[in-house]
Design a protein around this motif. Structure first.
Motif, PDB file in Angstrom:
ATOM      1  N   PRO A 132      39.413  38.475  48.340  1.00 18.94           N
ATOM      2  CA  PRO A 132      40.498  39.410  47.993  1.00 18.94           C
ATOM      3  C   PRO A 132      40.460  39.756  46.349  1.00 18.94           C
ATOM      4  N   LEU A 133      41.262  40.831  46.183  1.00 22.62           N
ATOM      5  CA  LEU A 133      41.358  41.276  44.713  1.00 22.62           C
ATOM      6  C   LEU A 133      41.727  39.948  43.882  1.00 22.62           C
ATOM      7  N   GLY A 134      41.359  39.632  43.008  1.00 23.16           N
ATOM      8  CA  GLY A 134      41.423  38.295  42.169  1.00 23.16           C
ATOM      9  C   GLY A 134      40.943  37.057  42.604  1.00 23.16           C
ATOM     10  N   GLY A 135      40.049  37.197  43.681  1.00 20.53           N
ATOM     11  CA  GLY A 135      39.562  36.038  44.445  1.00 20.53           C
ATOM     12  C   GLY A 135      38.305  35.537  43.366  1.00 20.53           C
ATOM     13  N   ASP A 136      37.818  34.295  43.769  1.00 25.32           N
ATOM     14  CA  ASP A 136      36.706  33.647  43.293  1.00 25.32           C
ATOM     15  C   ASP A 136      35.485  33.729  43.948  1.00 25.32           C
ATOM     16  N   ILE A 137      34.523  34.362  43.154  1.00 31.12           N
ATOM     17  CA  ILE A 137      33.031  34.508  43.695  1.00 31.12           C
ATOM     18  C   ILE A 137      32.333  33.405  43.568  1.00 31.12           C
ATOM     19  N   ALA A 138      32.610  32.361  42.422  1.00 34.41           N
ATOM     20  CA  ALA A 138      31.708  31.175  42.307  1.00 34.41           C
ATOM     21  C   ALA A 138      31.528  30.145  43.271  1.00 34.41           C
ATOM     22  N   TRP A 147      36.899  36.034  33.902  1.00 30.59           N
ATOM     23  CA  TRP A 147      37.677  37.034  34.519  1.00 30.59           C
ATOM     24  C   TRP A 147      37.194  38.497  34.426  1.00 30.59           C
ATOM     25  N   PHE A 148      36.738  39.117  35.623  1.00 34.29           N
ATOM     26  CA  PHE A 148      36.169  40.337  35.610  1.00 34.29           C
ATOM     27  C   PHE A 148      37.239  41.495  36.024  1.00 34.29           C
ATOM     28  N   GLU A 149      37.317  42.472  35.230  1.00 30.93           N
ATOM     29  CA  GLU A 149      38.238  43.387  35.833  1.00 30.93           C
ATOM     30  C   GLU A 149      37.839  45.014  35.378  1.00 30.93           C
ATOM     31  N   GLY A 150      38.390  46.048  36.130  1.00 31.82           N
ATOM     32  CA  GLY A 150      37.788  47.312  35.636  1.00 31.82           C
ATOM     33  C   GLY A 150      38.352  48.153  36.662  1.00 31.82           C
ATOM     34  N   THR A 151      38.007  49.615  36.817  1.00 34.17           N
ATOM     35  CA  THR A 151      38.342  50.429  37.819  1.00 34.17           C
ATOM     36  C   THR A 151      36.979  51.163  38.180  1.00 34.17           C
ATOM     37  N   VAL A 152      37.100  51.943  39.366  1.00 33.77           N
ATOM     38  CA  VAL A 152      35.892  52.660  39.733  1.00 33.77           C
ATOM     39  C   VAL A 152      36.497  53.946  39.973  1.00 33.77           C
ATOM     40  N   THR A 153      35.929  54.962  39.253  1.00 32.70           N
ATOM     41  CA  THR A 153      36.122  56.264  39.438  1.00 32.70           C
ATOM     42  C   THR A 153      34.920  57.240  39.782  1.00 32.70           C
ATOM     43  N   ASP A 154      35.271  58.380  39.929  1.00 28.54           N
ATOM     44  CA  ASP A 154      34.283  59.320  39.933  1.00 28.54           C
ATOM     45  C   ASP A 154      34.119  60.117  38.557  1.00 28.54           C
ATOM     46  N   THR A 155      33.168  61.054  38.537  1.00 31.86           N
ATOM     47  CA  THR A 155      32.912  61.715  37.099  1.00 31.86           C
ATOM     48  C   THR A 155      34.130  62.351  36.245  1.00 31.86           C
ATOM     49  N   ALA A 156      34.964  62.718  37.376  1.00 31.14           N
ATOM     50  CA  ALA A 156      36.173  63.639  36.950  1.00 31.14           C
ATOM     51  C   ALA A 156      37.338  62.452  36.638  1.00 31.14           C
ATOM     52  N   GLY A 157      37.169  61.250  36.793  1.00 30.71           N
ATOM     53  CA  GLY A 157      38.162  60.518  36.653  1.00 30.71           C
ATOM     54  C   GLY A 157      39.109  59.997  37.845  1.00 30.71           C
ATOM     55  N   THR A 281      44.544  28.822  26.901  1.00 36.20           N
ATOM     56  CA  THR A 281      45.024  30.014  26.970  1.00 36.20           C
ATOM     57  C   THR A 281      45.345  30.339  28.400  1.00 36.20           C
ATOM     58  N   PRO A 282      46.502  31.238  28.636  1.00 35.44           N
ATOM     59  CA  PRO A 282      46.844  31.404  30.028  1.00 35.44           C
ATOM     60  C   PRO A 282      45.973  32.186  30.538  1.00 35.44           C
ATOM     61  N   ALA A 283      45.598  32.171  32.089  1.00 35.07           N
ATOM     62  CA  ALA A 283      44.722  32.867  32.789  1.00 35.07           C
ATOM     63  C   ALA A 283      45.565  34.190  32.991  1.00 35.07           C
ATOM     64  N   PRO A 284      45.117  35.265  33.409  1.00 32.70           N
ATOM     65  CA  PRO A 284      45.788  36.586  33.774  1.00 32.70           C
ATOM     66  C   PRO A 284      46.363  36.461  35.168  1.00 32.70           C
ATOM     67  N   ASP A 285      46.020  35.992  35.780  1.00 33.57           N
ATOM     68  CA  ASP A 285      46.728  35.569  37.265  1.00 33.57           C
ATOM     69  C   ASP A 285      47.557  34.079  37.267  1.00 33.57           C
ATOM     70  N   ALA A 286      47.715  33.511  36.255  1.00 33.22           N
ATOM     71  CA  ALA A 286      48.261  32.054  36.074  1.00 33.22           C
ATOM     72  C   ALA A 286      47.277  31.051  36.812  1.00 33.22           C
TER      73      ALA A 286
END
Length: 308
Positions: A132-138, A147-157, A281-286
């Motif tokens: 799921p979003l925020g899951g662990d692939i390790a 912690w990896f994060e970002g967005t996926v967009t087209d070239t128009a944003g 340091t606190p994790a972004p998802d606690a």
């Protein structure tokens, strides 16, 4: 008209062929190229005739000896013998010769602000588990959490909802899960962007590792004074309807191997800052991390239109 070899400088230690010898060689190239004239598929005809011209030009340029030809056949045979469902020696060979990256360049031409592509590598596996979003692939693989994060967009944003993101990486020992004999699944997964085109997951802070170098490709690197080491990275493959499939990596800024990646896969736009996070340091998802250090990185992905 006969096929003429390109003009080249005389090779060190090789005698320049006479005009009579050149004519013999030219005639053979012409016959080989002509043998493909009646190939029904025009693309196959073009590929085979170009291959014949370039292959013969290489043989003539270096004045290849019969012993060298035999060694080359033995080398390719060994590449085939060592290849199985977990190891693809021919991909490794293509990678270290830069052929993989050149093919990527030809087939993924720059388009607007689209994210650049790089090599696929030999360690992708179909049917990686979904997280799921925020899951662990390790999957229990050893290494520092990231912690990896970002967005996926087209070239128009425009955000791309439901984009499929495949990710895979080596552990801190420099091994992918398929390189272990116990059938483990670790350091790989797939997930989907949310309605805002956002993705996030836990993985491992990438570390350098050598490509498999215990076979013929490794011996080739040793003989030519080259290192088998790859710069630290994590693989992405991103697919979405009506958009060009992206196969790429992200690399770690400051890695000493960025300029000497063994498969020529590094592109400046793919080098990212992995911000180190001190213990506590606190994790972004606690997520409870105890006294462990961790890192975080942002990678915003832009997909080009399909067919570009």
């Amino acid at each position: 008209m006969t096929e003429r070899a390109p003009a080249t400088e005389p090779q060190v230690g090789a005698k320049q062929p006479s005009d009579q010898q050149q004519a013999v060689e030219d005639a053979l190239v012409a016959r080989v190229v002509a043998s493909f004239d009646h190939t029904a598929d025009p693309r196959l005809r073009k590929v085979m005739q170009s291959l014949a011209r370039h292959l013969h030009a290489f043989i003539r340029d270096v004045r290849l000896t019969e012993a060298e030809w035999n060694s080359a056949i033995a080398f390719l045979t060994e590449c085939g013998n060592i290849t199985d469902d977990k190891r693809q020696e021919f991909i490794l060979l293509s990678d270290v010769l830069g052929a993989s990256m050149q093919t990527v360049a030809v087939n993924n031409q720059a388009y607007a602000n689209a994210t650049e592509a790089t090599v696929f590598g030999p360690f992708f596996v179909d049917d990686a588990p979904r997280v799921p979003l925020g899951g662990d692939i390790a999957g229990g693989a050893p290494g520092e959490p990231c912690w990896f994060e970002g967005t996926v967009t087209d070239t128009a944003g425009n955000p791309i909802a439901g984009a499929r993101i495949e990710v895979w990486e080596a552990d801190e020992a420099g091994l992918y899960d398929v390189q272990y004999p116990d059938g483990r699944i670790a350091g790989r997964a797939h997930l989907y962007t949310d309605r805002n085109g956002t993705y996030k997951f836990w993985g491992l802070t990438p570390t350098p590792y050598p490509i498999p170098h215990d076979g013929p490709v490794g011996r080739l690197l040793t003989a030519t004074g080259r290192s088998p080491m790859r710069a630290s990275h994590l693989h992405f493959m991103v697919t979405a309807e009506n958009l060009r499939t992206l196969i790429t990596h992200i690399f770690v800024a400051g890695d000493e191997l960025l300029a000497n990646d063994s498969v020529f896969g590094v592109k400046d736009s793919l080098v990212k800052q992995f911000a180190p996070q001190p213990s506590g340091t606190p994790a972004p998802d606690a997520r409870p991390l105890g006294e462990r250090t961790w890192s975080r990185v942002r990678f915003d992905i832009v997909l080009a239109p399909a067919g570009t």
